[in-house]
Design an enzyme around this catalytic site. Structure first.
Site, mmCIF file in Angstrom:
data_model
loop_
_atom_site.group_PDB
_atom_site.id
_atom_site.type_symbol
_atom_site.label_atom_id
_atom_site.label_comp_id
_atom_site.label_asym_id
_atom_site.label_seq_id
_atom_site.Cartn_x
_atom_site.Cartn_y
_atom_site.Cartn_z
ATOM 1 N N SER A 68 0.862 -1.176 0.000
ATOM 2 C CA SER A 68 0.000 0.000 0.000
ATOM 3 C C SER A 68 0.899 1.227 0.000
ATOM 4 O O SER A 68 2.120 1.129 0.209
ATOM 5 C CB SER A 68 -0.888 0.008 1.235
ATOM 6 O OG SER A 68 -0.090 0.170 2.401
ATOM 7 N N ASP A 114 -1.118 -1.825 -4.007
ATOM 8 C CA ASP A 114 -2.527 -1.894 -3.616
ATOM 9 C C ASP A 114 -3.219 -0.560 -3.878
ATOM 10 O O ASP A 114 -2.642 0.341 -4.478
ATOM 11 C CB ASP A 114 -2.595 -2.296 -2.143
ATOM 12 C CG ASP A 114 -3.893 -2.970 -1.759
ATOM 13 O OD1 ASP A 114 -4.728 -3.223 -2.641
ATOM 14 O OD2 ASP A 114 -4.067 -3.265 -0.558
ATOM 15 N N HIS A 115 -4.440 -0.432 -3.385
ATOM 16 C CA HIS A 115 -5.323 0.699 -3.646
ATOM 17 C C HIS A 115 -4.607 2.039 -3.861
ATOM 18 O O HIS A 115 -3.887 2.517 -2.991
ATOM 19 C CB HIS A 115 -6.293 0.894 -2.477
ATOM 20 C CG HIS A 115 -7.242 -0.231 -2.269
ATOM 21 N ND1 HIS A 115 -8.492 -0.273 -2.836
ATOM 22 C CD2 HIS A 115 -7.118 -1.374 -1.545
ATOM 23 C CE1 HIS A 115 -9.109 -1.386 -2.475
ATOM 24 N NE2 HIS A 115 -8.295 -2.074 -1.695
ATOM 25 N N ASP A 149 -7.724 2.462 -7.919
ATOM 26 C CA ASP A 149 -9.049 2.367 -7.307
ATOM 27 C C ASP A 149 -9.764 3.708 -7.421
ATOM 28 O O ASP A 149 -9.608 4.590 -6.585
ATOM 29 C CB ASP A 149 -8.916 1.953 -5.841
ATOM 30 C CG ASP A 149 -10.264 1.853 -5.128
ATOM 31 O OD1 ASP A 149 -11.304 2.092 -5.783
ATOM 32 O OD2 ASP A 149 -10.275 1.542 -3.931
ATOM 33 N N GLU A 187 -8.262 1.229 3.967
ATOM 34 C CA GLU A 187 -6.971 0.567 3.843
ATOM 35 C C GLU A 187 -5.916 1.624 3.593
ATOM 36 O O GLU A 187 -5.797 2.150 2.492
ATOM 37 C CB GLU A 187 -6.994 -0.449 2.689
ATOM 38 C CG GLU A 187 -5.722 -1.267 2.542
ATOM 39 C CD GLU A 187 -5.575 -2.311 3.631
ATOM 40 O OE1 GLU A 187 -4.435 -2.541 4.051
ATOM 41 O OE2 GLU A 187 -6.580 -2.878 4.069
ATOM 42 N N HIS A 233 -13.022 -4.123 4.131
ATOM 43 C CA HIS A 233 -11.697 -4.263 4.730
ATOM 44 C C HIS A 233 -11.827 -4.436 6.246
ATOM 45 O O HIS A 233 -12.692 -3.847 6.876
ATOM 46 C CB HIS A 233 -10.840 -3.027 4.442
ATOM 47 C CG HIS A 233 -10.450 -2.897 3.004
ATOM 48 N ND1 HIS A 233 -10.700 -1.769 2.269
ATOM 49 C CD2 HIS A 233 -9.834 -3.753 2.168
ATOM 50 C CE1 HIS A 233 -10.247 -1.936 1.040
ATOM 51 N NE2 HIS A 233 -9.714 -3.135 0.959
ATOM 52 N N GLY A 234 -10.938 -5.226 6.806
ATOM 53 C CA GLY A 234 -10.958 -5.459 8.236
ATOM 54 C C GLY A 234 -11.773 -6.687 8.580
ATOM 55 O O GLY A 234 -12.212 -7.446 7.725
ATOM 56 N N HIS A 271 -11.158 -8.591 -2.518
ATOM 57 C CA HIS A 271 -10.616 -7.694 -1.496
ATOM 58 C C HIS A 271 -11.303 -7.969 -0.169
ATOM 59 O O HIS A 271 -12.426 -8.441 -0.115
ATOM 60 C CB HIS A 271 -10.823 -6.235 -1.904
ATOM 61 C CG HIS A 271 -9.807 -5.739 -2.883
ATOM 62 N ND1 HIS A 271 -8.792 -4.873 -2.541
ATOM 63 C CD2 HIS A 271 -9.633 -6.014 -4.198
ATOM 64 C CE1 HIS A 271 -8.047 -4.630 -3.608
ATOM 65 N NE2 HIS A 271 -8.536 -5.315 -4.625
ATOM 66 N N GLY A 272 -10.609 -7.632 0.924
ATOM 67 C CA GLY A 272 -11.194 -7.795 2.250
ATOM 68 C C GLY A 272 -11.418 -9.245 2.625
ATOM 69 O O GLY A 272 -12.470 -9.608 3.165
ATOM 70 N N ASN A 293 -7.002 -10.716 -1.063
ATOM 71 C CA ASN A 293 -6.240 -9.867 -0.151
ATOM 72 C C ASN A 293 -6.491 -10.299 1.287
ATOM 73 O O ASN A 293 -7.644 -10.460 1.707
ATOM 74 C CB ASN A 293 -6.651 -8.408 -0.313
ATOM 75 C CG ASN A 293 -6.101 -7.792 -1.588
ATOM 76 O OD1 ASN A 293 -5.709 -8.491 -2.511
ATOM 77 N ND2 ASN A 293 -6.085 -6.476 -1.645
ATOM 78 N N ASP A 295 -4.887 -8.899 4.623
ATOM 79 C CA ASP A 295 -3.987 -7.981 5.323
ATOM 80 C C ASP A 295 -4.236 -7.988 6.829
ATOM 81 O O ASP A 295 -3.318 -8.184 7.622
ATOM 82 C CB ASP A 295 -4.155 -6.569 4.757
ATOM 83 C CG ASP A 295 -3.237 -5.553 5.421
ATOM 84 O OD1 ASP A 295 -2.122 -5.947 5.834
ATOM 85 O OD2 ASP A 295 -3.616 -4.374 5.518
#
Length: 372
Positions: A68, A114-115, A149, A187, A233-234, A271-272, A293, A295
């Site tokens: 990122s 990434d993004h 993105d 993110e 995300h998360g 993603h996420g 992804n 993370d």
């Protein structure tokens, strides 16, 4: 290496190390066509990079290493006050590290950023320039692919900007990942606020948008698509996020009907992925996802492992001479000791990820040259 391509097929074999250009595309399409995916891990330093490579080698799987903008800046050092300079230098330094050591691990590596939203496009542009210089010097770009993105912007503007970049990237052997629809959460400063309820329409990409983007961009170069199907995300409490992988199936069907390139013409991105149900992961992969992804879970595995170690040896992190024994504690607080513990935490979590994605034992690298 396990051959799951069929008893009479000749499976793809590539040189170990970072893959770019045609080899990058071949690896992506092999994952998609053979029904497995690779974990994509955001890294922030040599410890996380080396742990990802170790995990890939131990599981005989290829892997995706990505940065990122914040991870790249951290790699260069928080002491650099110019954030733009730091994120550029950090990404270049990390890429060179991966190029230097990856082949020794005996697996193939996709190197990715990434993004990057509108404000970060200058960062991507500078990295493309750096790859152009690397191509002149070595014949290879620094990165396999970059992500742009612009999912928060109108679709036509998203496509037009991505096309502008892809025209520069494709001749260098760099692919492009785009996002259609919104991945919720945040993110490293790029993201979108979403309602707590899982029925937020912005989290679900429309197949007609995927078709429009694919038809506009695929003639220009190799493009992969992060189509949102409820991703956030998360990690969230059960019930707060509703994944609908059937959106990916419908997107594949729309494109296949229009272009006639098999039943899974798209190379899709999840993603996420942290905290996702294994069944949803398997379903998404079956619809052509080649990349997931992960993370947040990796961060927790790294931090949690070190946290447990510190608690178990608390005395060593408060005293150079242990009050209880009168002996030096250096061997316990030596950074190589507890950083290694964090690395092993990453390796353990990735073992589960490779298994969940069906990637274990499926490296396309020519020979097993990695760690035992």
């Amino acid at each position: 290496m396990t051959d799951k391509a069929g008893p009479h097929s000749v499976r793809l074999a590539l040189k170990p190390g970072v893959v770019t250009g045609a080899d990058y595309r071949r690896l992506v399409e092999t994952c998609r066509d053979e029904g497995y995916a690779l974990p994509a891990v955001n890294v922030v330093g040599t410890n996380s990079i080396n742990a990802v490579l170790e995990a890939a080698a131990r599981n005989r799987s290829d892997v995706i290493i990505q940065l990122s903008n914040g991870g790249a800046r951290f790699y260069a050092g928080e002491g650099l006050k110019d954030a733009d300079q730091a994120r550029l230098l950090g990404a270049v330094a990390a890429a060179r590290h991966v190029h230097t050591v990856a082949a020794a691990y005996g697996v193939c590596v996709i190197l990715h950023t990434d993004h990057a939203d509108r404000k970060l496009l200058p960062w991507v542009s500078a990295l493309v320039d750096a790859s152009a210089q690397a191509v002149q010097e070595t014949g290879r770009p620094l990165f396999s692919s970059h992500m742009i993105d612009l999912s928060a912007e109108p679709l036509d503007e998203n496509i037009a900007e991505c096309a502008r970049f892809l025209r520069r990237m494709a001749p260098l052997g760099i692919g492009l990942e785009i996002e259609l629809g919104v991945t919720g959460g945040e993110e490293d400063g790029v993201g979108h606020d979403v309602d707590d309820g899982a029925e937020n329409a912005h989290l679900y990409t429309q197949p007609e948008d995927v078709l429009k983007a694919y038809q506009a961009l695929s003639p220009l170069g190799f493009v992969t698509i992060a189509a949102s199907f409820g991703n956030v995300h998360g990690v969230y409490a059960p019930g707060n996020v509703k994944l609908r992988p059937e959106i990916l199936r419908n997107s594949q069907a729309a494109v296949a009907q229009a272009v006639g390139r098999g039943d899974r013409p798209l190379a899709l991105v999840f993603h996420g992925g942290s905290g996702s149900e294994p069944g949803k992961i398997t379903e998404a992969v079956s619809y052509g996802v080649f990349k997931m992804n992960i993370d947040t879970d990796i961060q927790f595995a790294f931090a949690g492992s070190i946290g447990h170690y510190v608690m178990e040896h608390a005395e060593a992190f408060s005293h150079q001479i242990a009050p209880s024994t009168g002996k030096p504690t250096k061997k316990l607080y030596d950074p190589r000791k507890w950083l290694r513990v964090g690395e092993t935490g990453i390796v353990a979590r990735l073992e589960q990820a490779f298994s969940d994605l069906g990637a274990t034992g499926r490296s396309v690298a020519q020979a097993d040259m990695g760690v035992e």
